[in-house]
Design a protein around this motif. Structure first.
Motif, PDB file in Angstrom:
ATOM      1  N   TYR A  60       0.938  -1.321   0.000  1.00 16.24           N
ATOM      2  CA  TYR A  60      -0.025  -0.228  -0.077  1.00 16.24           C
ATOM      3  C   TYR A  60       0.867   1.355   0.053  1.00 16.24           C
ATOM      4  CZ  TYR A  60      -3.756   3.493   1.459  1.00 16.24           C
ATOM      5  OH  TYR A  60      -4.296   4.479   1.453  1.00 16.24           O
ATOM      6  N   LEU A  61       1.990   1.218   0.877  1.00 10.85           N
ATOM      7  CA  LEU A  61       2.768   2.400   1.025  1.00 10.85           C
ATOM      8  C   LEU A  61       3.634   2.536  -0.274  1.00 10.85           C
ATOM      9  CD1 LEU A  61       3.387   4.514   2.991  1.00 10.85           C
ATOM     10  CD2 LEU A  61       5.156   3.055   3.911  1.00 10.85           C
ATOM     11  N   LEU A  62       3.982   1.477  -1.072  1.00 11.48           N
ATOM     12  CA  LEU A  62       4.417   1.552  -2.195  1.00 11.48           C
ATOM     13  C   LEU A  62       3.879   2.049  -3.427  1.00 11.48           C
ATOM     14  CD1 LEU A  62       6.700  -1.609  -2.082  1.00 11.48           C
ATOM     15  CD2 LEU A  62       7.801   0.728  -2.198  1.00 11.48           C
ATOM     16  N   GLY A  63       2.246   2.097  -3.230  1.00 12.89           N
ATOM     17  CA  GLY A  63       1.525   2.432  -4.193  1.00 12.89           C
ATOM     18  C   GLY A  63       1.016   1.187  -5.246  1.00 12.89           C
ATOM     19  N   GLU A  64       1.313   0.020  -4.709  1.00 11.12           N
ATOM     20  CA  GLU A  64       1.021  -1.240  -5.639  1.00 11.12           C
ATOM     21  C   GLU A  64      -0.150  -1.847  -5.294  1.00 11.12           C
ATOM     22  OE1 GLU A  64       4.561  -3.701  -4.772  1.00 11.12           O
ATOM     23  OE2 GLU A  64       6.110  -2.338  -5.620  1.00 11.12           O
ATOM     24  N   MET A  65      -0.996  -1.255  -4.259  1.00 12.62           N
ATOM     25  CA  MET A  65      -2.205  -2.046  -3.815  1.00 12.62           C
ATOM     26  C   MET A  65      -3.007  -0.863  -3.323  1.00 12.62           C
ATOM     27  SD  MET A  65      -2.952  -5.067  -1.051  1.00 12.62           S
ATOM     28  CE  MET A  65      -2.044  -6.391  -1.786  1.00 12.62           C
ATOM     29  N   THR A  66      -4.211  -0.778  -3.909  1.00 10.55           N
ATOM     30  CA  THR A  66      -5.155   0.231  -3.595  1.00 10.55           C
ATOM     31  C   THR A  66      -6.042  -0.140  -2.128  1.00 10.55           C
ATOM     32  OG1 THR A  66      -6.784  -0.618  -4.909  1.00 10.55           O
ATOM     33  CG2 THR A  66      -5.629   1.132  -5.806  1.00 10.55           C
ATOM     34  N   PHE A  67      -6.457   0.755  -1.510  1.00  7.87           N
ATOM     35  CA  PHE A  67      -6.946   0.494  -0.198  1.00  7.87           C
ATOM     36  C   PHE A  67      -8.251  -0.739  -0.436  1.00  7.87           C
ATOM     37  CE2 PHE A  67     -10.091   1.183   3.499  1.00  7.87           C
ATOM     38  CZ  PHE A  67      -9.459   0.947   4.437  1.00  7.87           C
ATOM     39  N   ASP A  83      -2.031   1.938  11.184  1.00  2.00           N
ATOM     40  CA  ASP A  83      -3.343   2.070  10.490  1.00  2.00           C
ATOM     41  C   ASP A  83      -3.444   2.571   9.219  1.00  2.00           C
ATOM     42  OD1 ASP A  83      -3.463   4.523  11.350  1.00  2.00           O
ATOM     43  OD2 ASP A  83      -4.704   4.207  13.025  1.00  2.00           O
ATOM     44  N   LYS A  84      -4.308   2.978   8.456  1.00  3.08           N
ATOM     45  CA  LYS A  84      -4.332   3.373   7.215  1.00  3.08           C
ATOM     46  C   LYS A  84      -4.111   4.934   7.362  1.00  3.08           C
ATOM     47  CE  LYS A  84      -7.821   4.370   3.374  1.00  3.08           C
ATOM     48  NZ  LYS A  84      -7.566   6.146   3.461  1.00  3.08           N
ATOM     49  N   ARG A  85      -4.569   5.654   8.378  1.00  4.28           N
ATOM     50  CA  ARG A  85      -4.230   7.096   8.607  1.00  4.28           C
ATOM     51  C   ARG A  85      -2.783   7.334   8.798  1.00  4.28           C
ATOM     52  NH1 ARG A  85      -6.428   9.824  13.872  1.00  4.28           N
ATOM     53  NH2 ARG A  85      -5.046   8.190  14.582  1.00  4.28           N
ATOM     54  N   ASP A  86      -2.171   6.495   9.363  1.00  2.44           N
ATOM     55  CA  ASP A  86      -0.407   6.428   9.546  1.00  2.44           C
ATOM     56  C   ASP A  86       0.022   6.368   7.957  1.00  2.44           C
ATOM     57  OD1 ASP A  86      -0.937   6.675  12.137  1.00  2.44           O
ATOM     58  OD2 ASP A  86      -0.638   4.440  12.430  1.00  2.44           O
ATOM     59  N   ALA A  87      -0.491   5.263   7.387  1.00  2.00           N
ATOM     60  CA  ALA A  87       0.239   4.835   5.977  1.00  2.00           C
ATOM     61  C   ALA A  87      -0.077   6.287   5.208  1.00  2.00           C
ATOM     62  CB  ALA A  87      -0.340   3.591   5.363  1.00  2.00           C
ATOM     63  N   ASP A  88      -1.219   6.701   5.195  1.00  4.58           N
ATOM     64  CA  ASP A  88      -1.700   7.717   4.247  1.00  4.58           C
ATOM     65  C   ASP A  88      -0.687   9.007   4.406  1.00  4.58           C
ATOM     66  OD1 ASP A  88      -3.657   6.148   2.879  1.00  4.58           O
ATOM     67  OD2 ASP A  88      -5.184   7.283   4.228  1.00  4.58           O
ATOM     68  N   ARG A  89      -0.770   9.495   5.740  1.00  5.30           N
ATOM     69  CA  ARG A  89       0.302  10.705   6.353  1.00  5.30           C
ATOM     70  C   ARG A  89       1.794  10.144   5.657  1.00  5.30           C
ATOM     71  NH1 ARG A  89       0.339  10.321  11.855  1.00  5.30           N
ATOM     72  NH2 ARG A  89       1.323  12.464  11.954  1.00  5.30           N
ATOM     73  N   LEU A  90       2.254   8.799   5.901  1.00  5.97           N
ATOM     74  CA  LEU A  90       3.522   8.617   5.594  1.00  5.97           C
ATOM     75  C   LEU A  90       3.853   8.902   3.807  1.00  5.97           C
ATOM     76  CD1 LEU A  90       5.113   5.754   7.332  1.00  5.97           C
ATOM     77  CD2 LEU A  90       6.119   7.972   6.989  1.00  5.97           C
ATOM     78  N   MET A  91       2.719   8.234   3.361  1.00  8.48           N
ATOM     79  CA  MET A  91       2.871   8.335   1.852  1.00  8.48           C
ATOM     80  C   MET A  91       3.293   9.724   1.285  1.00  8.48           C
ATOM     81  SD  MET A  91       0.075   6.621  -0.810  1.00  8.48           S
ATOM     82  CE  MET A  91      -0.156   5.240   0.358  1.00  8.48           C
ATOM     83  N   ALA A  92       2.632  10.744   2.201  1.00 11.12           N
ATOM     84  CA  ALA A  92       2.934  12.028   1.566  1.00 11.12           C
ATOM     85  C   ALA A  92       4.587  12.306   1.589  1.00 11.12           C
ATOM     86  CB  ALA A  92       2.109  13.105   1.997  1.00 11.12           C
ATOM     87  N   GLU A  93       5.329  11.689   2.596  1.00 17.07           N
ATOM     88  CA  GLU A  93       6.460  11.934   3.048  1.00 17.07           C
ATOM     89  C   GLU A  93       7.690  11.230   2.246  1.00 17.07           C
ATOM     90  OE1 GLU A  93       7.263  14.424   5.268  1.00 17.07           O
ATOM     91  OE2 GLU A  93       5.361  14.578   6.191  1.00 17.07           O
ATOM     92  N   MET A  94       7.146   9.985   1.588  1.00 16.51           N
ATOM     93  CA  MET A  94       8.086   9.245   0.966  1.00 16.51           C
ATOM     94  C   MET A  94       8.440   9.754  -0.447  1.00 16.51           C
ATOM     95  SD  MET A  94       8.893   6.241   2.813  1.00 16.51           S
ATOM     96  CE  MET A  94       8.302   5.439   4.017  1.00 16.51           C
ATOM     97  N   ARG A 150      13.779   2.616   0.751  1.00 15.05           N
ATOM     98  CA  ARG A 150      15.029   2.472  -0.059  1.00 15.05           C
ATOM     99  C   ARG A 150      14.400   2.206  -1.509  1.00 15.05           C
ATOM    100  NH1 ARG A 150      18.647   5.004  -0.642  1.00 15.05           N
ATOM    101  NH2 ARG A 150      19.944   3.137  -1.658  1.00 15.05           N
ATOM    102  N   HIS A 151      13.385   1.445  -1.359  1.00 19.75           N
ATOM    103  CA  HIS A 151      12.785   1.056  -2.815  1.00 19.75           C
ATOM    104  C   HIS A 151      12.298   2.297  -3.675  1.00 19.75           C
ATOM    105  CE1 HIS A 151      10.726  -1.504  -5.789  1.00 19.75           C
ATOM    106  NE2 HIS A 151       9.539  -0.782  -5.621  1.00 19.75           N
ATOM    107  N   LEU A 152      11.902   3.501  -2.504  1.00 20.26           N
ATOM    108  CA  LEU A 152      11.276   4.515  -3.148  1.00 20.26           C
ATOM    109  C   LEU A 152      12.354   5.631  -3.428  1.00 20.26           C
ATOM    110  CD1 LEU A 152       7.932   4.788  -1.166  1.00 20.26           C
ATOM    111  CD2 LEU A 152       8.006   4.162  -3.582  1.00 20.26           C
ATOM    112  N   GLY A 153      13.538   5.099  -3.063  1.00 19.96           N
ATOM    113  CA  GLY A 153      14.454   6.253  -3.532  1.00 19.96           C
ATOM    114  C   GLY A 153      15.042   7.466  -2.262  1.00 19.96           C
TER     115      GLY A 153
END
Length: 405
Positions: free
Chosen positions: A50-57, A131-142, A165-168
């Motif tokens: 999910y964090l990698l953007g490879e799976m939608t919620f 949880d999802k909220r954590d992951a969503d907030r993190l996604m904007a930082e990665m 690291r996968h995200l650079g």
């Protein structure tokens, strides 16, 4: 039809309990009270695909909304339970409403430990992953090129490092203990994963604690470490363990001990109240343990469902766990608590190996790294009660199947 079952929590254990009861044709009224605003979903992929953007919620949902309608399971989202009244057999929600129960199941999970405000833990840009909220907030930082500091060298921290690291991103991981994975794995497993992360450019600093975080305009900017160094950081992920959510149980007068104490039939000290999943402390081989895993949440929930429908079989955990990092799959069968001896066995293909744990001569667990055969064999040994022959393990030319004879 029995009286209403109220399930507090809407994670893996909560859903598995409701689903198993319906699969067993139990038609009692079921109400699930979840504090999040979304339908129950899988959590492990949050910090990976999910964090990698490879799976939608929507792919993380256990079941679509219609399932709850079709199975007469009332699901109330954004429902925060404040109090249990055991004498009245009700739970009170944050909005002041109450829900009555005949049977109550606490599947309240656990919360990540956070950094104290005194060392900068209240700055913006500091995250946990639960949880999802954590992951969503993190996604904007990665974002590529940013510098991430990870505090804690357990599986959560290492998995986060792999995704970053996968995200650079540039990643520094600090671990206050002598080595990564010190609480949960043997030195040989830790050495393997240290080498894997180093090969991917992660800077791992062991025996290094966090002194404090400093910020600018309320956002974290630097980290002072216990070796006296100061590093610039763009954001921080904290992976220093979890605390079981046992407040409701404790305030209701139930037995708690770093979790909600249950017997082998998932019952708390009040027979009308069960507890399951990450929040539950259960008996296992003469010890009291708490298992933080999807597998235990499902298995314990399904055992509870069988008990609630009249079954008399005690829950006997057979622990297994997993962790995905880069292209490496770690599969763990058993529970290595109290091990005093390990055997390392190279796998059949390059990059695969297994670490076998023993306690007083008895095989208790295996870490299989890109080695599905070792995992499956170890799991079968544990399920059958057969001890692993160390002579066979030590013979690299021997087929692991010989262990099962």
């Amino acid at each position: 039809m029995s009286g209403r079952l109220v399930i507090v929590g809407a994670g893996q254990a909560a859903f598995a309990l409701a689903a198993k009861l319906r699969a067993l044709k139990d038609d009692r009224p079921i109400t699930i009270l979840g504090s999040e605003e979304v339908f129950p979903y899988q959590r492990p992929p949050l910090s990976k695909k999910y964090l990698l953007g490879e799976m939608t919620f929507d792919r993380l949902l256990f079941r679509p909304e219609q399932w709850y309608v079709d199975n007469a399971v009332e699901l109330r989202t954004s429902a925060w339970v404040e109090e249990i009244d055991r004498s009245a057999k009700t739970v009170r929600l944050q909005d002041g409403s109450t829900v009555g129960y005949e049977t109550l199941a606490l599947a309240t999970g656990a919360e990540p430990r956070t950094l104290p405000p005194g060392i900068g833990g209240d700055l913006q840009g500091i995250f946990t992953v639960r949880d999802k909220r954590d992951a969503d907030r993190l996604m904007a930082e990665m974002r590529p090129g940013r510098h991430l500091l990870i505090v804690g060298g357990g599986y959560i921290g290492l998995e986060a490092a792999a995704v970053a690291r996968h995200l650079g991103l540039e990643v520094t991981l600090i671990e206050m203990a002598d080595r990564i994975l010190q609480r949960v794995a043997a030195r040989e497993t830790a050495d393997t994963f240290r080498q894997i992360h180093a090969s991917h450019g992660v800077v791992i600093r062991e025996k290094t604690g966090l002194v404090c975080l400093s910020g600018e305009d309320g956002h974290v900017k630097t980290a002072e470490l216990s070796d006296g160094s100061v590093i610039d950081v763009d954001f921080v992920i904290v992976g220093i363990g979890v605390t079981p959510n046992d407040r409701l149980a404790r305030e209701a007068g139930l037995d708690v001990a770093n979790g909600i104490v249950v017997d082998a039939f998932t019952r708390t000290s009040d027979n009308a109240i069960h507890a399951l999943g990450d929040c539950a402390v259960l008996p296992w081989k003469g010890q009291q343990i708490r298992l933080e895993s999807v597998q235990n949440a499902v298995d314990q929930a399904e055992a509870a469902a069988a008990i609630l429908t009249g079954g008399e079989t005690a829950y006997n955990p057979k622990p297994w766990f997993w962790s995905d990092q880069y292209d490496v799959k770690l599969q763990i069968a058993g529970f290595n608590l109290g091990y005093d001896e390990t055997f390392v066995r190279p796998g059949a293909r390059e990059g695969s190996l297994s670490i076998w744990y023993f306690r007083e001569g008895q095989f208790i667990a295996v870490d299989a790294i890109n080695d599905a055969k070792a995992y499956v064999t170890g799991k079968k040994l544990l399920e059958s009660g057969i001890n692993a022959d160390r002579a066979i393990l030590s013979d690299i030319s021997a087929d692991l199947k010989q262990l099962l004879v």
